[in-house]
Design an enzyme around this catalytic site. Structure first.
Site, PDB file in Angstrom:
ATOM      1  CG  ASN A   6       8.517   8.313  42.728  1.00 54.41           C
ATOM      2  OD1 ASN A   6       8.801   8.044  41.553  1.00 54.41           O
ATOM      3  ND2 ASN A   6       8.853   9.461  43.305  1.00 54.41           N
ATOM      4  CG  HIS A  88       8.843  13.796  43.774  1.00 53.87           C
ATOM      5  ND1 HIS A  88      10.148  14.076  44.066  1.00 53.87           N
ATOM      6  CD2 HIS A  88       8.500  12.734  44.536  1.00 53.87           C
ATOM      7  CE1 HIS A  88      10.584  13.194  44.975  1.00 53.87           C
ATOM      8  NE2 HIS A  88       9.600  12.373  45.272  1.00 53.87           N
ATOM      9  CD  GLU A 157       6.934  12.190  48.708  1.00 56.29           C
ATOM     10  OE1 GLU A 157       7.042  10.981  48.896  1.00 56.29           O
ATOM     11  OE2 GLU A 157       7.418  12.761  47.721  1.00 56.29           O
TER      12      GLU A 157
END
Ligand code: PGA
Length: 235
Positions: A6, A88, A157
């Site tokens: 990313n 995200h 994450e």
């Protein structure tokens, strides 16, 4: 194994093109078999066919239209892009992207059959409480999407591990992925301060099917090395 990069808001169109060409030749020359995904910024999206799959870091759930600053299906089509990163934590926090909006995005692109890399993660505050509350939070984030979708990849994450150099212990990743596996059969990536030095240990953890790499992916040599390390892991 799935190894994803990313770039966030880093690298230009020229630098991205050079990066992808270098990475592609490295993967071919070394006959690497991983699924390699690269998410450049919108301004650097490009058409590429080969082992490297180019995806978009975001996409608005529409064919086209009056969505200033967004990117829609029509722009992705120009580059043959059918892979999107959604959820995200930087978009959730900085752009105030809500679970409801993510659901709209997920549903739109899932209906079209896109590969969707969906990110979930908890704050440090929550991590300090208990594994149960972390899992409850992650499970809630997943409740907005169809976890049985065939082209889904989930990236766990922890927000506090992103770009911070802080990494959960291997035990923490292990116990979290073990619980996530009960919630979905989709490949489970770990993301947050992954680098050449720790990728092997992380990939060796049970129920870790790959990684999502931010900062350490920006140098193609380092990312290529990570793909090579993944190749040597027998899982
Ligand atoms: P990082 O970012 O590797 O720089 O911690 C990971 C991500 O945000 O996907």
């Amino acid at each position: 194994m799935i190894i994803a990069a990313n770039f966030k808001a880093n690298l230009t169109r020229v630098a991205t093109k050079e990066y992808i060409e270098t990475l592609e030749s490295f993967l071919v020359q070394n006959a690497l078999m991983q699924d390699v995904l690269v998410f450049p910024p919108s301004s650097a999206l490009l058409k590429h066919s080969g082992k490297v799959v180019v995806g978009s870091q975001n996409a608005y759930p529409a064919q086209n239209g009056a969505y200033t600053g967004e990117i829609t299906k029509e722009q992705l089509d120009e580059f043959g892009i059918t892979t999107v990163l959604l959820g995200h934590s930087e978009r959730r926090e900085l752009m105030m992207e809500s679970d409801d909006m993510l659901k709209k995005k997920f549903d739109f692109f899932a209906t079209l059959g896109y590969k969707i890399l969906f990110c979930i993660g908890e704050s440090l505050e929550l991590r300090k409480t208990s594994l149960d509350s972390v899992i409850e939070h992650l499970s809630n984030q997943l409740s907005y999407i169809d976890v049985t979708y065939k082209n889904l990849i989930i990236a766990y994450e922890p927000i506090w591990a992103i770009g911070s150099g802080l990494v959960p212990t291997l035990d923490e990743i292990h116990s979290t992925h073990k619980e996530l596996r009960k919630l979905s059969k989709a490949p489970l990536l770990y993301g947050g301060s992954v680098k050449v030095e720790n990728i092997e240990d992380i990939l060796n953890i049970q129920n870790v099917d790959g990684v999502l790499v931010g900062g350490a992916s920006l140098k193609v040599e380092a990312f290529a090395k990570m793909c090579q390390i993944a190749q040597n892991i027998n899982k």
